[in-house]
Structures are given as structure tokens and as C-alpha cells.
Design a protein around this motif. Sequence first.
Motif, PDB file in Angstrom:
ATOM      1  N   ALA A  88     -16.567  -2.844  -0.598  1.00 52.82           N
ATOM      2  CA  ALA A  88     -15.564  -4.021  -0.164  1.00 52.82           C
ATOM      3  C   ALA A  88     -14.963  -4.753  -0.934  1.00 52.82           C
ATOM      4  N   SER A  89     -15.523  -4.636  -2.331  1.00 51.28           N
ATOM      5  CA  SER A  89     -14.966  -5.540  -3.180  1.00 51.28           C
ATOM      6  C   SER A  89     -14.216  -4.595  -4.329  1.00 51.28           C
ATOM      7  N   ALA A  90     -14.558  -3.337  -4.429  1.00 48.22           N
ATOM      8  CA  ALA A  90     -13.925  -2.531  -5.674  1.00 48.22           C
ATOM      9  C   ALA A  90     -12.454  -2.303  -5.394  1.00 48.22           C
ATOM     10  N   ASN A  91     -11.686  -2.426  -6.526  1.00 50.69           N
ATOM     11  CA  ASN A  91     -10.240  -2.122  -6.512  1.00 50.69           C
ATOM     12  C   ASN A  91     -10.188  -0.432  -6.855  1.00 50.69           C
ATOM     13  N   GLU A  92     -11.152   0.023  -7.597  1.00 55.54           N
ATOM     14  CA  GLU A  92     -11.178   1.626  -7.642  1.00 55.54           C
ATOM     15  C   GLU A  92     -11.519   2.277  -6.448  1.00 55.54           C
ATOM     16  N   LEU A 119     -17.432   7.985   3.455  1.00 53.91           N
ATOM     17  CA  LEU A 119     -17.240   6.389   3.191  1.00 53.91           C
ATOM     18  C   LEU A 119     -16.224   6.119   1.999  1.00 53.91           C
ATOM     19  N   VAL A 120     -15.209   5.029   2.272  1.00 56.69           N
ATOM     20  CA  VAL A 120     -14.314   4.663   1.102  1.00 56.69           C
ATOM     21  C   VAL A 120     -14.368   3.556   0.799  1.00 56.69           C
ATOM     22  N   SER A 121     -13.899   3.040  -0.547  1.00 55.61           N
ATOM     23  CA  SER A 121     -13.828   1.646  -0.812  1.00 55.61           C
ATOM     24  C   SER A 121     -12.291   1.114  -0.458  1.00 55.61           C
ATOM     25  N   ARG A 122     -12.587  -0.155  -0.521  1.00 52.80           N
ATOM     26  CA  ARG A 122     -11.264  -0.938  -0.373  1.00 52.80           C
ATOM     27  C   ARG A 122     -10.248  -0.295  -1.046  1.00 52.80           C
ATOM     28  N   GLY A 123     -10.217   0.140  -2.308  1.00 52.04           N
ATOM     29  CA  GLY A 123      -9.367   0.535  -3.225  1.00 52.04           C
ATOM     30  C   GLY A 123      -8.535   1.754  -2.670  1.00 52.04           C
TER      31      GLY A 123
END
Length: 759
Positions: free
Chosen positions: A56-60, A73-77
Motif C-alpha cells: 500500500a505504501s511502496a512507490n516501487e 497482487l500489486v503494489s501502489r507503485g
Amino acid sequence: GPKERLALTDGLGNRRAPVGQEIGVAAKGRGVALQAVAGGPPDERLERICLHNLLASANEAIYFKDLENRFILVSRGVALHHVERQLRLGLADGPEPSPEDFIGKSDLDLFDLPLALEWVAEEQHIIDTGEPMVNVLERDTYFHPDAWFETSKSPLVDDEGTIIGTFGVSRDVTARVKAEQAVILREAQLRAVLDSSPDAITCYSPEFRYELVNAKALALLGRPVEDVVGRTDADLGRPDKVVTLLSDGLERVLATKRMCEVEYSTEAGGATSWWHVRMVPQLSEGGEVTGVIAAARDLTELKVAQSVLAHQANHDPLTGLANRLALTDKLRHVLSGLQQKPGRIALLFIDVDNFKVINDARGHDIGDKLLVEVADRLTRVSRRADTVARLGGDEFVMLAGGLSEDDDVDVLAMRVLRSLRKPFVVGGERLGVSASIGVVTTSDPQAKAGDLLRDADIAMYRAKEQGRDRFALFHPVLRESATERHRLGRDLRLAVENNEFFLVYQPIFALPSNALAGVEALVRWQHPKKGVVPPAKFIPLAEKLGLINALDGWALGEACRQLSDWDVNLPPRERFTMAVNVSARQVAASGFVDLVRATLADHNLEPARLSLEITETGMITEFDRTGEALEALVEMGIRVALDDFGTGYSSLAHLHSFRMNTLKIDRSFVFQLDGAGKENAIVAGVVAMAHALGLEVVAEGVETATQLGKVVAMGCDFAQGFYFARPARPEMIAELVSQGRPGLEPVSPAGAPRSAACC
């Protein structure tokens, strides 16, 4: 392909996740993305929480995919990355995607086909081989221009080690890559600077072996780089005296860790070259000397110019006669000799009658040629042991010794008068002149050279009062004739109080474009009875009476006020600089720097718009007192110019010591450029010397197209003189700027000395 496998893009990591968000109040999108790992024993809940916060917080761009290339699954980045691409392509017309929008989709569903196929192929290879792709640097123009990413992809395995998909991380490394590129660029620029430098730059190892050489150094050594690097000066067969000097200097730097300077000369083809080498230590972080950097500068032109200036220091540049300095030294020597060998000497102070009229009517060119002819005649009528000098303008002095009778003086004076009465032919014109001569004699070895010159000058004025074309012997009663000069001094004091002065401005033009670059402010005195008094008549008197500081202060303020007024009334593109003459005494006065700073502030002027001009002689004689002020002025951004260069007795050592920006070559040098004599080499040498010292050069008194062509060819940066424009009132300057006219009419009244317009 769309990706250059060198580095990656900046499209990720430009926005930050919300801070302080409660785990249980996660965004719905992020909650959906986490549903894929929901359930399990309590110890797995902590793992889910950690994974949730990470994504939720990763820019990567962090992502997990199944065997079919579908996102698990994916990050916010990842979402941010996709949004930036849509914005760049102008396709972002809906709501901002969230991580759950990617779940269940593949690259083929989301990205351009060529890029998606490339990524699918990469991940299929990882699934087939189990080999990860680690820290691959890519430049990806699909998502952001000129951005760089570093990507790692690995197989996703379950508890039994079975590959069930892939996962990867892509991070923005644009800043790092650009920093590395900047280093490479700086190294290339440094090499370009080194190779374009006029100095021969080398780097020595502690064993005196060459480690680095620039193009100039290779030319000096006459060897290709492969024959130089790794060798010593002795290995290269350089002359023994050069090797010894350089080795001694290198040893001193290594031993003291301090800079060392050496000079040496070389002979080649019958010509001598001079070099000045500055050696500085190259230190490690621990302070140890790891090498020596040496910069060798060619001093040949400077040495030639210095030799010429050494001659000029004692000779008048126009006539070649002894100047005031040489005459004074000679007179002191002759007076001292009277102690051992008593005798009688005479000083003849010779002033050409009505020279100003000829100079105004015929111009400086004819006037100066006439002075040269006068000097030649005086030399021919003098005796071998006599000394003939030019003090300046149309004033000459003849020093004669070995006189026994009064008649000897009379005979010598009459011989001078008769020689000057004969008509001169100058420039095809027949000119008739005469002279007024003041004579003083002495047998006293204790007499003062300055007093004798003063008394001869007083006698000369007596001869003029008696009708000119004659000589007058000095008598103490003649000192009363100095009363008139006293009256002038009294009037000058009143003029300062009553503000009887005004300024005219002579344009200065940039070369070779001939564009207006600035003006020089020239002070004039509007005497209530005598009319306009030229500066040559009152500036020396103002200095003698201690009024020069007040006069300089007024001129500075008025010039800055006028410049500010022009700024308001002329287009910004037409703005130019203002040069103001100040005396060395004024510069040395306490508070002068503060006065300049306050004056600029009062008129809202930038320091770079102001140039302060100090005469060569004044700067030298007052150097000890002006040095600190000049340093402060230059640090403020104000330009400092050495005026009338060549009329005093500067040396290269003096020039190196002065803190200044500009050197102004005196018009007496420029005048002689119409010919083909050695003066051309003198001016060229002075220009080269000034440029080598980082100074701009202004040629004064340019009056002919020939002179202009030569100063341009010699590399002068600026020029001023009657060829361009005469000094003029402010409104004439504004008209010159607005209409672009090539020149101005003179503003000095009829009969005023033409040379005074340049003072």
C-alpha cells in the motif's frame, strides 16, 4: 524495440502513500487485492498486515503473477506507473485505477502489444528455467521519456518449491543514472577543457613520471601521448637545465605539499621561448601527495612586451625622447656630479606656441606629427651631452651642462628658437610655429630637480606673456606670476561649492561589431567668466588643492544619475555601461567603497554597469593605499580600468598585482598604428599581455579607419575616439542610441584643445 536495455524510467515513485492510515481502514481497492491471501492461522495475519502495508505504501512497482501472466497482487507503485503512462498519452479520461484493477489481468490486457509480449517472454523464460533476472537496467520510453529503471524478476514458488508464477520489483533509478552520466560528461568536459587550454597541463607521479598530458603539453614535448605517459622529462631527452629546474620544483612540492613556481627558457631555430610553470600538489583524503599537477604557460609574448615596456618606461611613446621620469633622474645625476666637478647647468623649458590652435584646426594626427618633427629638430640642435625630453603635450625640456658663460645659455636658447621658426611640412601642409622658452641655470649641487623644473616653467610663462617666440631667464620675482594660478585655485574652490561643473559623455564601442557598449563620463568646468575650462587645466590643480575627492564624488553621483535616467527613457536592450574617472587619491580615501555602494543603491544600478577608471601613474604611485579598496570594488562586481596605459611606468609585475578588469591603451600608442613601425608590435604585445592576464582591452583615441582595422586585428575588445564619436551632452547620447547614428558633433567651444575632449 520500445525498450533500450541500458537503463529505466522515472514514471514510478513520484507520489507518496497516505501516512498514518489504520490497517483496519485500508482502502477498498487495497482490501480487494489482499483477499487473495486472506484466511489462515493467527500468525499469518501479521504477515498479511505487513504485506498489506508494504504494497500500500511502496512507490516501487511490486507485483506477483500466476503461471498465465495474470496479476495476483500489486503494489501502489504499479497503479501510479500506469496512470503516468495514460496521462502522457492523453488517455486518462476515467477514474484513477487502483491496485485491484490489475488483479486477474495480464500484461497483454494492460500494455502495448510489443512491450507486453516482451515481458511475457521474459517471465515465461523464468518459469521454464527457474533463473531470475536480477537488477536489469533499462530505459523504457513506453512509460516516460528519458527515464531509467532497475528491474528484478524471480520465480514464485510454493512451500514445496514448485514454481507457481513469478514476482518482480521495478524501481526508478533515474537520479542515480543521470548522476553517473553527469560524471562521465564532466570527465569528457574536463578533457575538452584541458585540451583547449593554452597552457601545457600535465600530471606527474611521485616518481616524476607523466600520468596525464593535454594537447598543448604534447605539442610542447613534440611526442605522441603513448611516448610520453609513464616517462620522465629525462627519458624524453629534454634539455638538462629544464630537467633540473622541473625536478627541483617537483621535489619541493613533494617535500612541502605547497605550490611551487619555476621559469625556464628554451632555444629552437634561433628563437627563445619562455615558460612559467606552476606546480601544485595532488593530495589524497589522508593528506598524502599522490602526484603533482603542473601548468606551463608560454611567456614569450609577455617577455617581448616587457622588454618593450622597459624602454617605454623612460621614453615618450610619441617622440622617442626621454620622458619626465628619465629627465628627473638625469637631472639629479647631473646635480650630484657638480659636487665632484663644479660647473654650471641650464634647463630650457620649451613650449610650442599656439599648438592648441593647430591641434584643433588640423586634428590630432597633424598635431602629433608636428610634435615628432619638433622633437627631431630639438635633438639636432642639442649637443651630444645634452638631454632632450618631452614632458607631455607640447612641453619639452632641454638639459644642458658644461656652461661657463651667460652667453652660452643665450646662444643655446636662440639656436632652439631659430630652429623652430623654420616652417614645418606635415602631411603635405606647411605649418609655421614658434616657441616660448623659460631658462633656469644653477651651479648648486644641492638644488632640487623639482624646483628647477618649476622655475623653468615659470620663466616660460614669462616668455609667453612677453609676446611668445622668445626666451626668458628665471628670476625669483617671476614666482609672482604664479599668482594667476593661485586665482584659478580660488575660483576652483568656489566652483566646487557652486556646482559649476557638467559632464559630457564619449561613447565606447565593442569590437568588431562596433555596437555601443558604454560611455565615459568626462568632467568640464563652466567658469562664470572664462567659459568652459578643460580638465587638463583644473584637474591637476584640484588634486593639489585637495578638492579632487569632492569633484570625483560629484562626478560619480551625476554619472550614475544620468545612467539611471537613460535606463528609464531608453529601451532595456539599449542599456550600456558607465565609465567614470576617479583619482587614485579618491580611491584611497576612507569611505570611498561605501560611497560607491550607496550611489549605486540610490540610483538602482547593478555594480556591473559601473566602471571606475584610474590612471596608470596614479594607480602605481598610490598602490599601497588603493589595493584594499580596489579589491573590495571588484568583489562588489564593479569593473576597474587602468587608464592611459603606456604613459606612465608600469611593469608586468605591477599589472599582475593590480586587481582590475580592463586595460585602456593610451591614444599615443594608437595614433602610431597608421604607420608600419615597431609601435604595431608594441600594441599587439600589450594586447596579448593583457589578455594573458585576463583583462579586457580598450583602444583610446581611434581616429582613422586604419587604426580601427589594426586594433580589431590585434584583438582589442573595445574602442573609443573621434572616428566613432566625440564627447557629447546627454541628449546627444540618447539620440545616438535611439537613431543609431555613427557619430556626434563636438560639444567643446571653439578654440578649446581637441585633445581635452578625450580627457
